[in-house]
Design an enzyme around this catalytic site. Sequence first.
Site, PDB file in Angstrom:
ATOM      1  N   SER A 234       0.777  -1.237   0.000  1.00  0.00           N
ATOM      2  CA  SER A 234       0.000   0.000   0.000  1.00  0.00           C
ATOM      3  C   SER A 234       0.804   1.279   0.000  1.00  0.00           C
ATOM      4  O   SER A 234       0.260   2.344  -0.254  1.00  0.00           O
ATOM      5  CB  SER A 234      -0.924   0.015   1.208  1.00  0.00           C
ATOM      6  OG  SER A 234      -0.160   0.127   2.383  1.00  0.00           O
ATOM      7  N   HIS A 262      -5.545  -4.144   0.392  1.00  0.00           N
ATOM      8  CA  HIS A 262      -5.570  -2.986  -0.512  1.00  0.00           C
ATOM      9  C   HIS A 262      -6.007  -3.377  -1.916  1.00  0.00           C
ATOM     10  O   HIS A 262      -5.696  -2.681  -2.886  1.00  0.00           O
ATOM     11  CB  HIS A 262      -4.200  -2.298  -0.526  1.00  0.00           C
ATOM     12  CG  HIS A 262      -3.902  -1.658   0.798  1.00  0.00           C
ATOM     13  ND1 HIS A 262      -4.375  -0.406   1.160  1.00  0.00           N
ATOM     14  CD2 HIS A 262      -3.243  -2.139   1.880  1.00  0.00           C
ATOM     15  CE1 HIS A 262      -3.991  -0.131   2.388  1.00  0.00           C
ATOM     16  NE2 HIS A 262      -3.304  -1.165   2.860  1.00  0.00           N
ATOM     17  N   LYS A 293     -11.782  -0.576   4.003  1.00  0.00           N
ATOM     18  CA  LYS A 293     -11.161   0.276   2.983  1.00  0.00           C
ATOM     19  C   LYS A 293     -12.113   0.330   1.781  1.00  0.00           C
ATOM     20  O   LYS A 293     -13.092   1.053   1.831  1.00  0.00           O
ATOM     21  CB  LYS A 293      -9.746  -0.215   2.672  1.00  0.00           C
ATOM     22  CG  LYS A 293      -8.857  -0.174   3.945  1.00  0.00           C
ATOM     23  CD  LYS A 293      -7.408  -0.397   3.673  1.00  0.00           C
ATOM     24  CE  LYS A 293      -6.590  -0.682   4.923  1.00  0.00           C
ATOM     25  NZ  LYS A 293      -6.450   0.395   5.890  1.00  0.00           N
TER      26      LYS A 293
HETATM   27  N1  PLP Z   1      -3.121  -5.314   6.092  1.00  0.00           N
HETATM   28  C1  PLP Z   1      -2.611  -4.258   5.441  1.00  0.00           C
HETATM   29  C2  PLP Z   1      -1.685  -4.502   4.297  1.00  0.00           C
HETATM   30  C3  PLP Z   1      -2.957  -2.948   5.819  1.00  0.00           C
HETATM   31  O1  PLP Z   1      -2.433  -1.895   5.175  1.00  0.00           O
HETATM   32  C4  PLP Z   1      -3.856  -2.762   6.897  1.00  0.00           C
HETATM   33  C5  PLP Z   1      -4.276  -1.410   7.339  1.00  0.00           C
HETATM   34  O2  PLP Z   1      -3.889  -0.394   6.921  1.00  0.00           O
HETATM   35  C6  PLP Z   1      -4.352  -3.902   7.542  1.00  0.00           C
HETATM   36  C7  PLP Z   1      -3.972  -5.156   7.124  1.00  0.00           C
HETATM   37  C8  PLP Z   1      -5.297  -3.759   8.679  1.00  0.00           C
HETATM   38  O3  PLP Z   1      -6.602  -3.596   8.206  1.00  0.00           O
HETATM   39  P1  PLP Z   1      -7.654  -2.804   9.078  1.00  0.00           P
HETATM   40  O4  PLP Z   1      -7.433  -1.355   8.841  1.00  0.00           O
HETATM   41  O5  PLP Z   1      -8.980  -3.307   8.630  1.00  0.00           O
HETATM   42  O6  PLP Z   1      -7.377  -3.181  10.503  1.00  0.00           O
END
Ligand code: PLP
Length: 451
Positions: A234, A262, A293
């Site tokens: 991301s 993402h 997201k």
């Molecule tokens: N995995 C990745 C690659 C992320 O960028 C994020 C959050 O930014 C998460 C997991 C965690 O997801 P959540 O925001 O739903 O806790």
Amino acid sequence: MELAEFNGFNANRSQTLHFQHEAGLIKSARTRGRDSGSGAERTRTLNYDQIFDQAIDRLHSEGRYRVFIDILRNKGAFPNARCFAGHNGPKPITVWCSNDYLAMGQHPKVIAAMEEALNDVGAGSGGTRNIGGNTHYHIQLEEELADLHGKEAALLFTSGYVSNDATLSTLAKLLPGCVIFSDELNHASMIAGIRNSGCEKRIFRHNDVAHLEELLASEDPDCPKLIAFESVYSMDGDVAPIHALCDLAEKYNALTYIDEVHAVGMYGARGGGISERDEAAHRIDLIEGTLGKAFGVMGGYVASSRKVIDCIRSYAPGFIFTTSLSPVLVAGVLASVRHLKQSSVEREGQQASAAMLKQKFRDAGLPVMDSTTHIVPLMVGDPVRAKKISDILLAEYGVYVQPINFPTVPRGTERLRFTPGPSHTETMMQELTEALVEIWDRMELELRKAA
Ligand code: PLP
């Protein structure tokens, strides 16, 4: 956040402890052993306030103290919002860094579904899934998500973070002697899960298939193995070579775990992520995603075989011992997932916006980083400058884009990360580009010459 970040944190922490010993804020174990005294005496040697002050001061001195913006989004009018930064009442702003990538958090179907659920069943779930917190909405959403990824079953968690942490830690504990092979840029939540599993881990260089093979080949062929990676990274916007990773998993008899946080909602004909787009979902054992997201609401999940999901459901503390998602949230996600399964308008709009913004930045000579996805990062390379640009954009241009600093990205690669979506217009992009060029000029930063 990536492994380097965690390593960085560790380094800082030990340096900090070292510093605190040096400064006399914490007595060394040896000195403490010689203390004659009571607990009360020992306590007086610790100055907690000073330790906390120093922790915050370190962030200020490095220019990476985080300031959260105070805004309200305007319902149904994303990316427009109100900012409460000054004293003259809220000021209109445009949001450029939201991970509500497709503006589904503002979609009429999502809002209507949440309103209906709220009126029908009330606010909260009432407990854990086991005790009082299982609702028809949860069951329906799990079925919908399993179908999205072509898997037998899915399991909901309260966030993407929790789903990664709970699933990876539980999975590896269930596989005695398991070794996890983890991409060096994996998210903090995966790193936490791997760490909490207590199992052996091997870190392979980012997207480096040859390095992964080297590591796999050096392990005992009979030990259980799990390869953990993301689809879209991301902060840089690059994509994993999923088929090549699956080839290795087959060759070395390893399980595969992909974080599609993402990508879900945004890639593939039905929003099943890069694994759907690249026709690789059937080759991956566990697919993890977020509901916060592109789906616009909140929550996380994993999808896999019925057997694996039953194991996680039955053993993962992060699933078992926490109140389940509110049915209101689940109803909103359900509407969002169902909508994005049959509508590509949002996905196409997002891709068109990302391509247009990248082109405008490039044409203006702004240092846009290579990204093959919807993420548009602009390299600044310094935390203080990145913050200053962000502050000027907000104060003078009504543009909200948060600076991205260490530990989210390595030091020296601080950046502004834009996430244009289907609702960002060409006029907005033009104004943003002109504002950035003016600020680059004002701060005497270099613009790239046109090729
Ligand atoms: N995995 C990745 C690659 C992320 O960028 C994020 C959050 O930014 C998460 C997991 C965690 O997801 P959540 O925001 O739903 O806790």
